[in-house]
Design a protein around this motif. Structure first.
Motif, PDB file in Angstrom:
ATOM      1  N   LEU A  61     -13.028  23.950 -10.225  1.00 53.00           N
ATOM      2  CA  LEU A  61     -11.928  24.740  -9.597  1.00 53.00           C
ATOM      3  C   LEU A  61     -11.310  23.478  -8.939  1.00 53.00           C
ATOM      4  N   ASN A  77     -15.007  35.455 -14.185  1.00 52.53           N
ATOM      5  CA  ASN A  77     -14.279  34.950 -15.545  1.00 52.53           C
ATOM      6  C   ASN A  77     -13.918  33.397 -15.927  1.00 52.53           C
ATOM      7  N   ARG A  78     -14.070  33.144 -14.749  1.00 57.31           N
ATOM      8  CA  ARG A  78     -13.477  31.537 -14.716  1.00 57.31           C
ATOM      9  C   ARG A  78     -14.733  30.309 -15.328  1.00 57.31           C
ATOM     10  N   ARG A  79     -16.052  31.011 -15.548  1.00 55.98           N
ATOM     11  CA  ARG A  79     -17.151  29.920 -15.962  1.00 55.98           C
ATOM     12  C   ARG A  79     -16.912  29.835 -17.636  1.00 55.98           C
ATOM     13  N   ARG A  80     -17.582  28.881 -17.282  1.00 52.84           N
ATOM     14  CA  ARG A  80     -17.427  27.816 -18.921  1.00 52.84           C
ATOM     15  C   ARG A  80     -18.641  28.410 -19.672  1.00 52.84           C
ATOM     16  N   GLU A 120     -14.258  37.282 -10.413  1.00 49.63           N
ATOM     17  CA  GLU A 120     -13.300  35.911 -10.768  1.00 49.63           C
ATOM     18  C   GLU A 120     -14.368  34.724 -11.524  1.00 49.63           C
ATOM     19  N   LYS A 170      -0.813  28.157 -21.910  1.00 47.35           N
ATOM     20  CA  LYS A 170      -1.820  28.741 -21.867  1.00 47.35           C
ATOM     21  C   LYS A 170      -2.858  27.158 -22.929  1.00 47.35           C
ATOM     22  N   VAL A 188     -18.679  26.109 -12.154  1.00 50.03           N
ATOM     23  CA  VAL A 188     -17.344  26.476 -11.938  1.00 50.03           C
ATOM     24  C   VAL A 188     -16.818  25.790 -10.142  1.00 50.03           C
TER      25      VAL A 188
END
Length: 73
Positions: free
Chosen positions: A35, A20-23, A17, A66, A31
């Motif tokens: 968050l 997946n959220r990592r830029r 997860e 989005k 991250v």
């Protein structure tokens, strides 16, 4: 970016997860900080479909939401 002072174990599900959220060019620490510090609106998304009887598809509503979310960040 600084070196790690401590290590924290996470499950493979949590790691996935985070990945997946990592830029781009963002560390796991980055991250987590992002968050944890984001001002989360608990009611964000409520009423999203209100007034969408004008023929908008679910995908169009999702895409618009989005874009709005990305603009807030």
């Amino acid at each position: 970016m600084s070196t790690a002072d401590e290590q924290t174990r996470v499950s493979s599900v949590v790691k996935t997860e985070l990945e997946n959220r990592r830029r781009e060019e963002e560390s796991f620490n980055d991250v987590l900080e992002r968050l944890l510090t984001e001002n989360r609106d608990l009611f964000a998304g409520f009423g999203t479909f209100e007034g969408t009887d004008r023929g908008e598809s679910v995908q169009e509503v999702h895409d618009r939401g989005k874009r709005d979310e990305d603009n807030r960040v």
